[in-house]
Design an enzyme around this catalytic site. Structure first.
Site, PDB file in Angstrom:
ATOM      1  N   HIS A  74     -11.693   0.287  12.459  1.00  0.00           N
ATOM      2  CA  HIS A  74     -10.456  -0.494  12.295  1.00  0.00           C
ATOM      3  C   HIS A  74      -9.598  -0.462  13.560  1.00  0.00           C
ATOM      4  O   HIS A  74      -8.908  -1.437  13.882  1.00  0.00           O
ATOM      5  CB  HIS A  74      -9.619   0.065  11.136  1.00  0.00           C
TER       6      HIS A  74
ATOM      7  N   HIS B 187     -15.899   4.171   9.495  1.00  0.00           N
ATOM      8  CA  HIS B 187     -15.274   2.925   9.022  1.00  0.00           C
ATOM      9  C   HIS B 187     -13.837   2.821   9.526  1.00  0.00           C
ATOM     10  O   HIS B 187     -13.408   1.767  10.015  1.00  0.00           O
ATOM     11  CB  HIS B 187     -15.323   2.898   7.483  1.00  0.00           C
ATOM     12  N   GLU B 188     -13.078   3.934   9.403  1.00  0.00           N
ATOM     13  CA  GLU B 188     -11.663   3.892   9.792  1.00  0.00           C
ATOM     14  C   GLU B 188     -11.494   3.781  11.310  1.00  0.00           C
ATOM     15  O   GLU B 188     -10.600   3.070  11.787  1.00  0.00           O
ATOM     16  CB  GLU B 188     -10.910   5.114   9.255  1.00  0.00           C
TER      17      GLU B 188
ATOM     18  N   GLY C 165      -9.540   5.902   2.481  1.00  0.00           N
ATOM     19  CA  GLY C 165      -9.227   5.880   3.907  1.00  0.00           C
ATOM     20  C   GLY C 165      -8.341   4.709   4.246  1.00  0.00           C
ATOM     21  O   GLY C 165      -8.360   3.678   3.566  1.00  0.00           O
TER      22      GLY C 165
ATOM     23  N   GLN D 220      -4.155  -1.660   9.304  1.00  0.00           N
ATOM     24  CA  GLN D 220      -4.134  -2.227   7.944  1.00  0.00           C
ATOM     25  C   GLN D 220      -2.721  -2.348   7.405  1.00  0.00           C
ATOM     26  O   GLN D 220      -2.486  -3.088   6.447  1.00  0.00           O
ATOM     27  CB  GLN D 220      -4.979  -1.371   6.994  1.00  0.00           C
TER      28      GLN D 220
ATOM     29  N   CYS E   9     -13.399  -1.739   1.542  1.00  0.00           N
ATOM     30  CA  CYS E   9     -12.196  -1.640   2.367  1.00  0.00           C
ATOM     31  C   CYS E   9     -10.985  -2.076   1.546  1.00  0.00           C
ATOM     32  O   CYS E   9     -11.042  -3.087   0.845  1.00  0.00           O
ATOM     33  CB  CYS E   9     -12.359  -2.553   3.574  1.00  0.00           C
ATOM     34  N   LEU E  10      -9.898  -1.325   1.661  1.00  0.00           N
ATOM     35  CA  LEU E  10      -8.678  -1.692   0.927  1.00  0.00           C
ATOM     36  C   LEU E  10      -8.153  -3.065   1.336  1.00  0.00           C
ATOM     37  O   LEU E  10      -7.438  -3.705   0.570  1.00  0.00           O
ATOM     38  CB  LEU E  10      -7.589  -0.627   1.149  1.00  0.00           C
TER      39      LEU E  10
HETATM   40 NI    NI Z   1     -11.229  -0.510   5.764  1.00  0.00          NI
END
Ligand code: NI
Length: 183
Positions: free
Chosen positions: A146, A142-143, A49, A54, A100-101
């Site tokens: 963000h 989660h997304e 995701g 991000q 998380c990336l």
């Molecule tokens: Ni994340």
């Protein structure tokens, strides 16, 4: 000491903390953003995701790959775009895997809903209402976080729920607890 004070931030903390604005038109800028999000996610096979902040764009667009971890399947779906996603119902809060990336190598157990009803627009601007269940619900939750500047580390209840993954000398992945000193 709060969790957010002990983890090392990505260098784009300010961008990650800024709230994103709703998309008004699916114009050329948004189409390019969608392409960028999809390409970026596909370049990162460890990720399922990604949200616009991000990549330093503050428009309410997320991309998810459904069927990932937790659903007992290796068949991860293609990137699915959600524009202006809005949670209209959430149920079944349970502790599950989180990562998380924007925080490579850092993972946690967090409590998130495992049933999520979301409305929004698809990548062509068509309205949808859709239910996500299991780990897909965790991922979408989660997304969407963000887009409001909320990060998974904010949802970690205890430092004991936070860990890193490293390769040991045999090349096997091992969990390493995060300590107050070593974070
Ligand atoms: Ni994340």
């Amino acid at each position: 000491m709060a969790i957010r004070d002990i983890v090392q931030y990505a260098d784009n903390e300010a961008a990650l903390r800024k709230k994103s604005e709703p998309v008004r038109f699916i114009n050329r800028r948004i189409k390019l953003l969608i392409k960028d999000l999809k390409d970026t996610l596909l370049d990162r096979p460890e990720g399922i995701g990604l949200a616009a902040p991000q990549i330093n764009v503050h428009s309410r667009v997320i991309v998810v790959r459904l069927g990932g971890r937790g659903n007992g399947s290796d068949e991860i779906g293609p990137p699915l775009v959600l524009i202006n996603p809005e949670i209209i119902e959430e149920r079944r809060p349970e502790k599950d895997f989180d990562g998380c990336l924007s925080f490579p190598g850092l993972y946690a157990e967090t409590v998130r809903p495992h049933y999520l009803k979301v409305k929004g627009l698809d990548e062509w601007g068509k309205p949808f209402t859709r239910v996500f269940e299991g780990f897909d619900a965790v991922l979408v939750h989660h997304e969407i976080d963000h887009l409001d500047g909320v990060l998974f580390i904010d949802r970690v209840a205890s430092i004991n729920d936070l860990y890193r993954v490293r390769e040991d000398e045999k090349g096997e992945l091992v969990r390493v607890p995060v300590t107050l000193e070593g974070a």
